[in-house]
Design a protein around this motif. Structure first.
Motif, PDB file in Angstrom:
ATOM      1  N   THR A 279       4.302  10.653   6.123  1.00  0.00           N
ATOM      2  CA  THR A 279       3.041   9.964   6.577  1.00  0.00           C
ATOM      3  C   THR A 279       1.927  10.577   5.603  1.00  0.00           C
ATOM      4  OG1 THR A 279       3.899   9.633   8.551  1.00  0.00           O
ATOM      5  CG2 THR A 279       1.448   9.458   8.379  1.00  0.00           C
ATOM      6  N   LYS A 280       1.899  11.909   5.409  1.00  0.00           N
ATOM      7  CA  LYS A 280       0.649  12.275   4.610  1.00  0.00           C
ATOM      8  C   LYS A 280       0.776  12.222   3.160  1.00  0.00           C
ATOM      9  CE  LYS A 280      -1.423  17.037   3.552  1.00  0.00           C
ATOM     10  NZ  LYS A 280      -1.191  16.737   2.137  1.00  0.00           N
ATOM     11  N   GLU A 281       2.126  12.046   2.550  1.00  0.00           N
ATOM     12  CA  GLU A 281       2.574  11.712   1.285  1.00  0.00           C
ATOM     13  C   GLU A 281       1.872  10.253   1.159  1.00  0.00           C
ATOM     14  OE1 GLU A 281       6.134  11.548  -1.884  1.00  0.00           O
ATOM     15  OE2 GLU A 281       6.287  11.260   0.245  1.00  0.00           O
ATOM     16  N   LEU A 282       2.248   9.376   2.145  1.00  0.00           N
ATOM     17  CA  LEU A 282       1.707   8.006   2.122  1.00  0.00           C
ATOM     18  C   LEU A 282       0.149   7.812   2.103  1.00  0.00           C
ATOM     19  CD1 LEU A 282       2.361   4.967   1.573  1.00  0.00           C
ATOM     20  CD2 LEU A 282       2.761   4.759   3.990  1.00  0.00           C
ATOM     21  N   LYS A 283      -0.542   8.665   2.797  1.00  0.00           N
ATOM     22  CA  LYS A 283      -1.749   8.735   3.051  1.00  0.00           C
ATOM     23  C   LYS A 283      -2.499   9.202   1.628  1.00  0.00           C
ATOM     24  CE  LYS A 283      -2.404   9.384   8.020  1.00  0.00           C
ATOM     25  NZ  LYS A 283      -2.648  10.287   8.995  1.00  0.00           N
ATOM     26  N   ASP A 284      -1.994  10.043   1.069  1.00  0.00           N
ATOM     27  CA  ASP A 284      -2.590  10.645  -0.132  1.00  0.00           C
ATOM     28  C   ASP A 284      -2.336  10.093  -1.270  1.00  0.00           C
ATOM     29  OD1 ASP A 284      -3.318  12.653   1.614  1.00  0.00           O
ATOM     30  OD2 ASP A 284      -1.739  14.158   0.783  1.00  0.00           O
ATOM     31  N   MET A 285      -1.507   9.188  -1.289  1.00  0.00           N
ATOM     32  CA  MET A 285      -1.248   8.399  -2.642  1.00  0.00           C
ATOM     33  C   MET A 285      -2.125   7.286  -2.687  1.00  0.00           C
ATOM     34  SD  MET A 285       2.708   7.353  -2.372  1.00  0.00           S
ATOM     35  CE  MET A 285       2.848   6.622  -3.858  1.00  0.00           C
ATOM     36  N   SER A 423       9.546   2.914   9.426  1.00  0.00           N
ATOM     37  CA  SER A 423       8.177   1.951   9.279  1.00  0.00           C
ATOM     38  C   SER A 423       7.400   1.740  10.607  1.00  0.00           C
ATOM     39  CB  SER A 423       8.519   0.493   8.792  1.00  0.00           C
ATOM     40  OG  SER A 423       9.182   0.594   7.597  1.00  0.00           O
ATOM     41  N   THR A 424       8.063   1.831  11.606  1.00  0.00           N
ATOM     42  CA  THR A 424       7.473   1.651  13.093  1.00  0.00           C
ATOM     43  C   THR A 424       6.792   2.982  13.440  1.00  0.00           C
ATOM     44  OG1 THR A 424       8.996   0.126  13.596  1.00  0.00           O
ATOM     45  CG2 THR A 424       7.932   1.073  15.573  1.00  0.00           C
ATOM     46  N   ASN A 425       7.373   4.246  12.993  1.00  0.00           N
ATOM     47  CA  ASN A 425       6.866   5.136  13.359  1.00  0.00           C
ATOM     48  C   ASN A 425       5.748   5.862  12.378  1.00  0.00           C
ATOM     49  OD1 ASN A 425       8.312   7.122  15.562  1.00  0.00           O
ATOM     50  ND2 ASN A 425       9.902   5.678  14.667  1.00  0.00           N
ATOM     51  N   LYS A 445       1.435  -2.654   4.215  1.00  0.00           N
ATOM     52  CA  LYS A 445       2.119  -3.655   4.157  1.00  0.00           C
ATOM     53  C   LYS A 445       3.295  -2.873   3.953  1.00  0.00           C
ATOM     54  CE  LYS A 445      -1.048  -6.807   2.060  1.00  0.00           C
ATOM     55  NZ  LYS A 445      -1.485  -7.657   0.960  1.00  0.00           N
ATOM     56  N   MET A 446       4.194  -2.867   4.862  1.00  0.00           N
ATOM     57  CA  MET A 446       5.492  -2.396   4.775  1.00  0.00           C
ATOM     58  C   MET A 446       6.781  -3.468   4.616  1.00  0.00           C
ATOM     59  SD  MET A 446       5.162   0.834   7.350  1.00  0.00           S
ATOM     60  CE  MET A 446       4.068   2.059   7.042  1.00  0.00           C
ATOM     61  N   SER A 468       3.595  -4.499  -1.883  1.00  0.00           N
ATOM     62  CA  SER A 468       4.199  -3.307  -0.466  1.00  0.00           C
ATOM     63  C   SER A 468       3.359  -2.271  -0.876  1.00  0.00           C
ATOM     64  CB  SER A 468       5.582  -3.431  -0.554  1.00  0.00           C
ATOM     65  OG  SER A 468       6.152  -4.713  -0.342  1.00  0.00           O
ATOM     66  N   ASP A 469       3.181  -1.612   0.175  1.00  0.00           N
ATOM     67  CA  ASP A 469       2.741  -0.167   0.292  1.00  0.00           C
ATOM     68  C   ASP A 469       3.733   0.797   0.565  1.00  0.00           C
ATOM     69  OD1 ASP A 469      -0.161  -0.367  -0.143  1.00  0.00           O
ATOM     70  OD2 ASP A 469      -0.367  -1.389   2.018  1.00  0.00           O
ATOM     71  N   PHE A 470       4.969   0.415   1.332  1.00  0.00           N
ATOM     72  CA  PHE A 470       5.891   1.274   1.359  1.00  0.00           C
ATOM     73  C   PHE A 470       7.201   0.390   1.691  1.00  0.00           C
ATOM     74  CE2 PHE A 470       8.627   3.465   4.675  1.00  0.00           C
ATOM     75  CZ  PHE A 470       8.914   4.878   4.154  1.00  0.00           C
ATOM     76  N   LEU A 471       8.269   1.032   1.006  1.00  0.00           N
ATOM     77  CA  LEU A 471       9.653   0.261   1.200  1.00  0.00           C
ATOM     78  C   LEU A 471      10.674   1.231   1.865  1.00  0.00           C
ATOM     79  CD1 LEU A 471      10.075  -1.201  -2.426  1.00  0.00           C
ATOM     80  CD2 LEU A 471       9.499  -2.338  -0.118  1.00  0.00           C
ATOM     81  N   GLU A 472      11.165   0.923   3.194  1.00  0.00           N
ATOM     82  CA  GLU A 472      12.063   1.494   3.657  1.00  0.00           C
ATOM     83  C   GLU A 472      13.577   0.961   3.523  1.00  0.00           C
ATOM     84  OE1 GLU A 472      13.537   2.605   8.577  1.00  0.00           O
ATOM     85  OE2 GLU A 472      11.746   1.385   7.917  1.00  0.00           O
ATOM     86  N   VAL A 473      14.379   1.568   3.296  1.00  0.00           N
ATOM     87  CA  VAL A 473      15.961   0.933   2.859  1.00  0.00           C
ATOM     88  C   VAL A 473      16.759   1.927   3.421  1.00  0.00           C
ATOM     89  CG1 VAL A 473      17.399   0.352   1.204  1.00  0.00           C
ATOM     90  CG2 VAL A 473      14.827   0.117   0.645  1.00  0.00           C
TER      91      VAL A 473
END
Length: 548
Positions: A279-285, A423-425, A445-446, A468-473
Motif C-alpha cells: 500500500t505504501k509502495e502504491l501511494k509513493d508511486m 485489491s479490496t484490502n 483504478k484496480m 489501471s493503477d494496480f493489477l492484482e493477478v
C-alpha cells in the motif's frame, strides 16, 4: 434454448439442444467413464473411453463431443460398448510402466481406476516399452514421459492458462507430450503454475517433492524446524479432517507438531506486513509509473520475466507473504539465538497449494547473506502424504494454538489468496486515510484477475493496462485454493472450498495483532530493505545458479 427428446438405456429423457451426450447423462444420474475429459477444459475425445452406442449407427461415438438431437436412442453400457472400452484401456496399459506399487499416483490414478472398473487382471497386449529420461530440470515440477498416455489434458490446461508450453511432438509410436521445441521444462515457456499437474491422470506430471529434505531436517538434532502454512493450503485438508471447520485450524497445528515440527505459524502473519508495504509502495508511486503489478504470485512474476520483460519495472518490489514470513521467523529465531545462546539452526518450511512457490523459494534473490528466507516448500498434497505416513487421525486430535510471537488476530487477511482479496484490502487502507487523517484518498483504478489466461489478454491490451493503477493477478483459476499443489481436482466443487476458506479466514485467532510483532530486539537485525526484492529478465542465469 430448445428442448430435445431422447432415450438413454431405455429411459426417456428431455435435454437441452446443444448439450453433449455426456452432459445429458450426467444431469440424469447416468455414469459414463471418461479419461481425457475434464469439465473446465476443451472436449477433444482423444481417449475414446466415453464411447457410447447410438441405435442405428454403425460406429460408436464419443459422448463428450457428440451433441444430443431429437429421437436419439443411446446405449451407454451395451456389450459392444463395454468390450470397446475394455480394449482401449488394455491398449493404453500395453506399454505403460509396471511400477504402480511405487508410483506417486497409486490409489489415485485414473487409468488404474478404469482397469479396476473393467475387470482387467492380465496383460492381453504387450507393446514396445518407451524409455525416456525423467525431466528433473525444474525445481517445481517433474515430467516422466514414460507414464504419459497422450490424453492431452495437460496441453489443454496449459493453453487455458495462455502459456502453451506443452504440445504433441513427433508421430506414431514416437509421439510425446512435452515442452514445445524444447527438451526440458526449465528451457520452455513454463511458469510452474502446476495446472497441468492437477489434470494429469497418471503421474506423468507431478510436483518436485521436498519431503526427503523436510524429513531429514526434522530428524536432525542440530536443527529446529518451523512450518508456516497458508490459509488456502488448509482447505485441501478439510475433506479429510472429519471435523468442523471451526476446529480445523487448531487440529492442523497439533498434527504438524506430532509429525515433528518444533514451531507452527499461520502465513497470514506476513500478509499484514505485505499489505502495509505494498500500500505504501502504491501511494509513493507517481502516476506515470503505474500500474503497479502485484508480485504476490510467483507464476505471474516468472511469466513477466520470460514473456514480457519490458513490464518488469512495473512489478512490485515487495516480497511475497511466503518470503516475508520466512524473513520474520528467521529474524526472530536468530535474534533469540544470539541473546539466549541456542545452538540449533532453523529450517523453515512453507506449506502452500502452489508449485511455483518452490521455484520462488529457491531463487538467488530470495536469501540473505547466510541463509534463505524459506528452506523448503511443501504442497498441500505433500502435507497430506506426511499425515498418511505418520498415521495422523484428525478425529483423535485436540486443537492447539499457533506458536508465539506470531499469532495473527487478523486471520481474515488470508483472503489475499482469493480473487480480489488484495485489491479490496488496499482500497480499505486507502479509505482509512480519510477517516484517520481527514483527507480525501485518491481514487484508484484496480483490476483483479485469476487465471494466467485472463492476465495474458490484459497484458496484450494497452487500454486496460494504461488505465489501471494496480493489477492484482493470481495465476490459478479461482485463486490459490486451486493452485497446482492443491488436493482439488474437481473444479465443479470449487464453491464448497471457497466457502470454507471464507469462513476459515474470518475466524478470530487468539493472540496479538501482527502490527505489534516488532519489538526493538526483532527490529535490530532487520534492514529497511528486508522485505524488498528486485527482478530481472535474466531468469535463465538465476535458474542455473539455483540448479547448481
Amino acid at each position: 434454448m430448445t428442448k430435445v427428446n431422447l432415450s438413454i438405456n431405455g429411459i426417456a429423457i428431455e435435454a437441452q439442444s446443444g448439450q453433449t451426450i455426456l452432459e445429458t447423462a450426467k444431469e440424469n444420474g447416468i455414469d459414463i467413464p471418461t479419461l481425457c475429459h475434464m469439465n473446465h477444459l476443451f472436449a477433444s475425445g482423444n481417449c475414446r473411453i466415453c464411447v457410447v452406442e447410438i441405435v442405428g449407427k454403425k460406429k460408436l461415438v464419443t459422448a463428450c463431443t457428440y451433441p444430443v438431437t431429437d429421437g436419439l436412442e443411446i446405449l451407454t453400457h451395451s456389450d459392444r460398448v463395454r468390450r470397446a472400452r475394455k480394449t482401449l484401456v488394455e491398449l493404453l496399459l500395453s506399454n505403460h510402466p509396471d511400477d504402480c506399487l511405487f508410483c506417486l499416483k497409486n490409489g489415485e490414478c485414473d487409468i488404474q481406476d478404469l482397469a479396476r472398473e473393467f475387470g482387467i487382471r492380465e496383460r492381453r497386449f504387450t507393446g514396445k516399452r518407451r524409455e525416456y529420461p525423467v525431466d528433473l530440470s525444474s525445481v517445481s515440477l517433474e515430467r516422466d514421459p514414460n507414464k504419459c498416455i497422450l490424453c492431452g489434458r495437460c496441453i489443454d490446461a496449459c493453453l487455458s492458462q495462455g502459456i502453451g508450453a506443452l504440445n504433441y511432438m513427433f508421430r506414431g509410436f514416437d509421439t510425446l507430450v512435452g515442452p514445445f521445441n524444447a527438451t526440458e521444462l526449465y528451457d520452455s515457456e513454463c511458469v510452474f503454475c502446476g495446472q497441468c499437474v492437477l489434470t494429469c491422470p497418471t503421474g506423468a506430471l507431478r510436483e518436485r517433492s521436498a519431503l526427503k529434505n523436510v524429513w531429514t531436517a526434522i530428524h536432525d538434532p542440530g536443527k529446529k524446524v518451523a512450518a508456516v502454512i497458508s490459509p488456502a493450503a488448509k482447505i485441501g485438508l478439510f475433506e479429510e479432517s472429519e471435523t468442523e471447520w471451526e476446529n480445523l485450524d487448531g487440529k492442523i497445528v497439533t498434527a504438524l507438531k506430532q509429525i515433528g515440527f518444533d514451531y507452527v505459524y499461520d502465513m497470514s502473519i506476513a500478509n499484514e506486513t505485505y499489505l502495509e508495504n505494498i500500500t505504501k509502495e502504491l501511494k509513493d508511486m507517481k502516476k506515470r509509473q503505474r500500474p503497479l503489478i502485484s508480485a504476490f504470485c510467483p507464476a505471474l512474476v516468472l511469466l513477466i520475466e520470460k514473456r514480457y520483460p519490458h513490464l518488469i519495472p512495473y512489478l512490485s518490489k515487495i516480497k511475497s507473504p511466503q518470503q516475508i514470513a520466512g524473513t520474520l521467523i528467521k529474524n526472530e529465531f536468530y535474534s533469540r539465538k544470539e541473546v539466549e545462546g541456542m545452538g540449533e539452526d532453523l529450517f523453515v518450511v512453507a506449506i502452500r497449494p502452489c508449485t511455483a512457490a518452490k521455484y520462488e523459494a529457491s531463487r538467488q534473490n530470495m536469501r540473505r547473506e547466510t541463509y534463505r528466507d524459506i528452506d523448503a516448500v511443501l504442497t498441500s498434497r505433500e502435507l497430506k502424504r506426511m499425515f498418511i505416513t505418520t498415521g495422523i487421525k484428525y478425529k483423535n486430535l485436540t486443537a492447539t494454538d499457533y506458536d508465539l510471537p506470531f499469532i495473527n488476530k487478523r486471520a481474515k487477511l488470508g483472503e489475499l489468496e482469493m480473487a480480489n482479496g488484495l485489491s479490496t484490502n488496499i482500497s480499505a487502507k486507502f479509505n482509512s486515510d480519510k477517516l484517520n487523517h481527514n483527507i480525501s484518498p485518491p481514487r484508484l483504478k484496480m483490476a483483479s484477475f485469476t487465471g494466467l489466461g485472463n492476465m495474458t489478454k490484459v497484458l496484450q491490451s494497452k487500454e486496460v493496462f494504461a488505465s489501471s493503477d494496480f493489477l492484482e493477478v493470481l495465476a490459478c483459476p479461482y485463486g490459490c485454493v486451486c493452485g497446482g499443489g492443491s488436493t482439488i481436482s474437481d473444479f465443479e466443487e470449487i464453491s464448497i472450498y471457497t466457502d470454507v476458506l471464507k469462513e476459515l479466514i474470518n475466524a478470530d485467532k487468539k493472540g496479538i495483532e501482527a502490527k505489534t510483532l516488532f519489538t526493538p530486539l526483532k527490529e535490530a537485525n532487520l534492514s529497511k530493505d528486508a522485505f524488498l526484492v528486485s527482478y530481472s529478465s535474466d531468469f535463465f542465469e538465476d535458474l542455473f545458479k539455483t540448479r547448481s
